[in-house]
Design an enzyme around this catalytic site. Sequence first.
Site, PDB file in Angstrom:
ATOM      1  N   ASP A 109       0.893  -1.154   0.000  1.00 40.42           N
ATOM      2  CA  ASP A 109       0.000   0.000   0.000  1.00 40.42           C
ATOM      3  C   ASP A 109       0.933   1.205   0.000  1.00 40.42           C
ATOM      4  O   ASP A 109       1.585   1.494   1.011  1.00 40.42           O
ATOM      5  CB  ASP A 109      -0.900  -0.005   1.242  1.00 40.42           C
ATOM      6  CG  ASP A 109      -1.717   1.282   1.346  1.00 40.42           C
ATOM      7  OD1 ASP A 109      -1.574   2.167   0.466  1.00 40.42           O
ATOM      8  OD2 ASP A 109      -2.487   1.403   2.310  1.00 40.42           O
ATOM      9  N   VAL A 110       1.020   1.903  -1.124  1.00 40.35           N
ATOM     10  CA  VAL A 110       2.025   2.964  -1.240  1.00 40.35           C
ATOM     11  C   VAL A 110       1.778   4.136  -0.297  1.00 40.35           C
ATOM     12  O   VAL A 110       2.668   4.962  -0.093  1.00 40.35           O
ATOM     13  CB  VAL A 110       2.162   3.477  -2.701  1.00 40.35           C
ATOM     14  CG1 VAL A 110       2.648   2.395  -3.633  1.00 40.35           C
ATOM     15  CG2 VAL A 110       0.865   4.120  -3.195  1.00 40.35           C
ATOM     16  N   ASN A 154       3.849   4.569  -9.795  1.00 38.77           N
ATOM     17  CA  ASN A 154       2.725   4.742 -10.711  1.00 38.77           C
ATOM     18  C   ASN A 154       1.359   4.469 -10.090  1.00 38.77           C
ATOM     19  O   ASN A 154       0.332   4.850 -10.644  1.00 38.77           O
ATOM     20  CB  ASN A 154       2.988   3.800 -11.905  1.00 38.77           C
ATOM     21  CG  ASN A 154       1.778   3.549 -12.732  1.00 38.77           C
ATOM     22  OD1 ASN A 154       1.382   4.402 -13.518  1.00 38.77           O
ATOM     23  ND2 ASN A 154       1.165   2.383 -12.563  1.00 38.77           N
ATOM     24  N   TYR A 185      -7.768  15.083  -7.647  1.00 38.66           N
ATOM     25  CA  TYR A 185      -6.870  14.323  -8.538  1.00 38.66           C
ATOM     26  C   TYR A 185      -5.882  15.272  -9.214  1.00 38.66           C
ATOM     27  O   TYR A 185      -4.668  15.011  -9.241  1.00 38.66           O
ATOM     28  CB  TYR A 185      -7.715  13.576  -9.569  1.00 38.66           C
ATOM     29  CG  TYR A 185      -6.937  12.710 -10.525  1.00 38.66           C
ATOM     30  CD1 TYR A 185      -6.490  11.440 -10.151  1.00 38.66           C
ATOM     31  CD2 TYR A 185      -6.655  13.152 -11.820  1.00 38.66           C
ATOM     32  CE1 TYR A 185      -5.792  10.636 -11.042  1.00 38.66           C
ATOM     33  CE2 TYR A 185      -5.955  12.350 -12.706  1.00 38.66           C
ATOM     34  CZ  TYR A 185      -5.527  11.094 -12.312  1.00 38.66           C
ATOM     35  OH  TYR A 185      -4.829  10.303 -13.205  1.00 38.66           O
ATOM     36  N   LYS A 218      -1.830  15.318  -8.775  1.00 33.36           N
ATOM     37  CA  LYS A 218      -0.926  15.082  -9.901  1.00 33.36           C
ATOM     38  C   LYS A 218       0.014  16.274 -10.112  1.00 33.36           C
ATOM     39  O   LYS A 218       1.162  16.109 -10.534  1.00 33.36           O
ATOM     40  CB  LYS A 218      -1.735  14.794 -11.170  1.00 33.36           C
ATOM     41  CG  LYS A 218      -2.454  13.441 -11.136  1.00 33.36           C
ATOM     42  CD  LYS A 218      -1.495  12.293 -10.859  1.00 33.36           C
ATOM     43  CE  LYS A 218      -2.065  10.929 -11.193  1.00 33.36           C
ATOM     44  NZ  LYS A 218      -1.152   9.823 -10.828  1.00 33.36           N
ATOM     45  N   THR A 226      -7.540   2.119 -19.861  1.00 37.21           N
ATOM     46  CA  THR A 226      -7.213   1.196 -18.767  1.00 37.21           C
ATOM     47  C   THR A 226      -8.454   1.072 -17.879  1.00 37.21           C
ATOM     48  O   THR A 226      -9.401   1.858 -18.013  1.00 37.21           O
ATOM     49  CB  THR A 226      -6.057   1.734 -17.900  1.00 37.21           C
ATOM     50  OG1 THR A 226      -6.538   2.875 -17.181  1.00 37.21           O
ATOM     51  CG2 THR A 226      -4.837   2.118 -18.723  1.00 37.21           C
TER      52      THR A 226
END
Length: 246
Positions: free
Chosen positions: A56-57, A83, A148, A152, A183
């Site tokens: 879990d980053v 990523n 988001y 980013k 994706t």
Amino acid sequence: MNVIVTGGASGIGEGAARRLARRMHVVIADRNFAGAKKLADELNGAGHKASAVEVDVSSKASVTGMVDWAQKNVGDIHALFANAGFNRRAPIEQITVEDWDAMMNTHVKGVFLCNQAVLPGMLARGKGAIVNTSSDFAVMGVANLATYCAAKAAIYSLTKSIAQEFTPRGVRVNAIGPGPIDTPILRQGRSDEVFAEHARRLTRLVPLGRLGTADEVAVTVDFLLSEKSSFISGQLIHPNGGQLMW
Ligand code: NAI
């Protein structure tokens, strides 16, 4: 040569893992361990070298555990593709503090923790390459995607500061800013019909007139993690079909 790919079980990370496996041992790191293991098994079956690890980053203990495991079981980590991520749409008045924290924890804290964890080994060897996944949206700003886009943008800023700090010591650090890529993140929560309409809307902004593929991003990542990009550091490179030009 060994590389860690976070978010490697799906989408862009999976595409990068497949391409990087042609020349490196790929550590596929994901919170979806079953997906990571399935891909690692497939790559090993095809004669490549791959391992799977659960991470879990957003957790320092988990990221430290991932890098310790990889160094012990695979060897020195020469490259990192940070990523892992997710996308959640909401108008600004509906964004909760929990939503904000979840977005920042996975994207910004996740990239920070993963970079921090691999840097000591790279600095000891005076060599390394890192790619962090930002987005075109970091620069554009998009309605209903405020958290988001902010996350980013922070990843791009973080990438530049890390590059300023460590490029003189042999570690190149870049970010990618993909445009719309076909994706699971784009399909999630949408029927095929709704997805097709969404894709039509998205591709109106793309001069190439279509969604990108995970492998079209993977070739950029492969390039940035290779000696072919030996004079590139601190950049945001856009595999985006021309969606954003700046
Ligand atoms: P995806 O949903 O196919 O893959 C994301 C992967 O990250 C999944 O396997 C998921 O389990 C993993 N993940 C999520 N949170 C995690 C965590 N806390 N710890 C460990 N693993 C975690 O999505 P996709 O499209 O491949 O996205 C990959 C990255 O690319 C993300 O950072 C996304 O924001 C970014 N991106 C995607 C674009 C697109 O159009 N698909 C465009 C621009 C950026």
